[in-house]
Design a protein around this motif. Structure first.
Motif, short mmCIF file in Angstrom:
data_model
loop_
_atom_site.label_atom_id
_atom_site.label_comp_id
_atom_site.label_asym_id
_atom_site.label_seq_id
_atom_site.Cartn_x
_atom_site.Cartn_y
_atom_site.Cartn_z
N LYS A 73 0.84 -1.20 0.00
CA LYS A 73 0.00 0.00 0.00
C LYS A 73 0.87 1.24 0.00
N GLY A 74 0.31 2.31 -0.51
CA GLY A 74 1.02 3.57 -0.50
C GLY A 74 0.33 4.62 -1.33
N THR A 75 1.09 5.67 -1.67
CA THR A 75 0.54 6.77 -2.45
C THR A 75 1.49 7.16 -3.58
N PHE A 76 0.91 7.77 -4.59
CA PHE A 76 1.67 8.33 -5.70
C PHE A 76 1.14 9.74 -5.92
N ASP A 85 -10.86 17.56 -11.89
CA ASP A 85 -12.21 17.43 -12.45
C ASP A 85 -13.17 18.30 -11.67
N SER A 86 -14.06 18.95 -12.38
CA SER A 86 -15.04 19.80 -11.70
C SER A 86 -16.09 18.93 -11.01
N GLY A 87 -16.52 19.36 -9.86
CA GLY A 87 -17.58 18.65 -9.16
C GLY A 87 -17.10 17.72 -8.07
N ASP A 88 -15.88 17.27 -8.12
CA ASP A 88 -15.36 16.43 -7.03
C ASP A 88 -13.87 16.69 -6.87
N SER A 126 -8.18 9.21 -6.65
CA SER A 126 -7.31 10.38 -6.61
C SER A 126 -7.98 11.51 -5.84
N ASN A 127 -7.14 12.38 -5.29
CA ASN A 127 -7.60 13.59 -4.59
C ASN A 127 -6.63 14.71 -4.91
N SER A 128 -7.16 15.90 -5.13
CA SER A 128 -6.28 17.04 -5.34
C SER A 128 -6.23 17.86 -4.06
N ASP A 129 -5.12 18.58 -3.88
CA ASP A 129 -5.01 19.44 -2.72
C ASP A 129 -5.86 20.69 -2.93
N GLU A 130 -5.94 21.54 -1.93
CA GLU A 130 -6.80 22.73 -1.99
C GLU A 130 -6.40 23.67 -3.12
N MET A 131 -5.13 23.73 -3.42
CA MET A 131 -4.64 24.65 -4.46
C MET A 131 -4.79 24.04 -5.85
N GLY A 132 -5.01 22.74 -5.92
CA GLY A 132 -5.13 22.08 -7.22
C GLY A 132 -3.79 21.87 -7.90
N THR A 133 -2.70 21.86 -7.10
CA THR A 133 -1.37 21.71 -7.68
C THR A 133 -0.79 20.32 -7.48
#
Length: 178
Positions: A73-76, A85-88, A126-133
């Motif tokens: 398990k882990g992250t990339f 993506d807009s909406g989520d 996937s999840n983006s951070d608050e800044m979307g970077t």
């Protein structure tokens, strides 16, 4: 031609000895005696305890069993050219900068110490951070064989990240691109 038959051979007379009697084995008093219920019970308990005790000895000496595989398990994280993506909160790599192969479902390959492919999976949610970077993906690779000195993990065709066996088994994969 004649009406007479030639002489016929004679058949031997039947044996005069009577057939052999079946062999009778004399029984002894000990063979005729049956076990008392108490003796049978004690004998059954003794045999049962010996079988269970033997099984315990065998399994105790075998030591604790470990599964032959584990889940890596882990992250990339993609830290450049992220498209949200807009909406989520899901995200992926931008096609404009050549990261369009980084998205949910992108292949994840695990290599053993000899360089052979030992397990495969794909990028998860996937999840983006608050800044979307930054776009971070979950990685879960099932049935990775134990026993390698180290493991290498590759996302898409973007090169490998090496982990020790302990890091891989403890779910310490943390790779990034960008």
């Amino acid at each position: 031609m004649t009406d007479q038959l030639p002489p016929q051979p004679t058949t031997p007379p039947p044996p005069t000895e009577p057939p052999a009697e079946p062999l009778v084995v004399p029984t002894t008093e000990l063979a005729k005696r049956r076990l008392s219920p108490l003796t049978a019970g004690v004998l059954g308990l003794t045999v049962g305890a010996a079988v269970v005790g033997g099984a315990w000895v065998i399994t105790a000496n075998a030591g604790p069993s470990r599964a032959a595989t584990f889940t890596l398990k882990g992250t990339f994280a993609l830290t450049e050219s992220v498209y949200t993506d807009s909406g989520d909160d899901s995200c992926r790599g931008s096609a404009d900068s050549g990261y369009d192969d980084i998205a949910e479902g992108t292949s994840v390959t695990v290599y053993g110490a000899k360089g052979d492919v030992i397990a495969t999976s794909s990028l998860g949610k996937s999840n983006s951070d608050e800044m979307g970077t930054t776009c971070t993906f979950k990685i879960t690779v099932l049935d990775v064989p134990r026993g390698e000195k180290f493991y290498k993990v590759e996302v898409s065709h973007r090169g490998t990240v090496q982990l020790s066996a302990k890091e891989a088994e403890n779910g310490e994969l943390a790779a990034s691109l960008g």
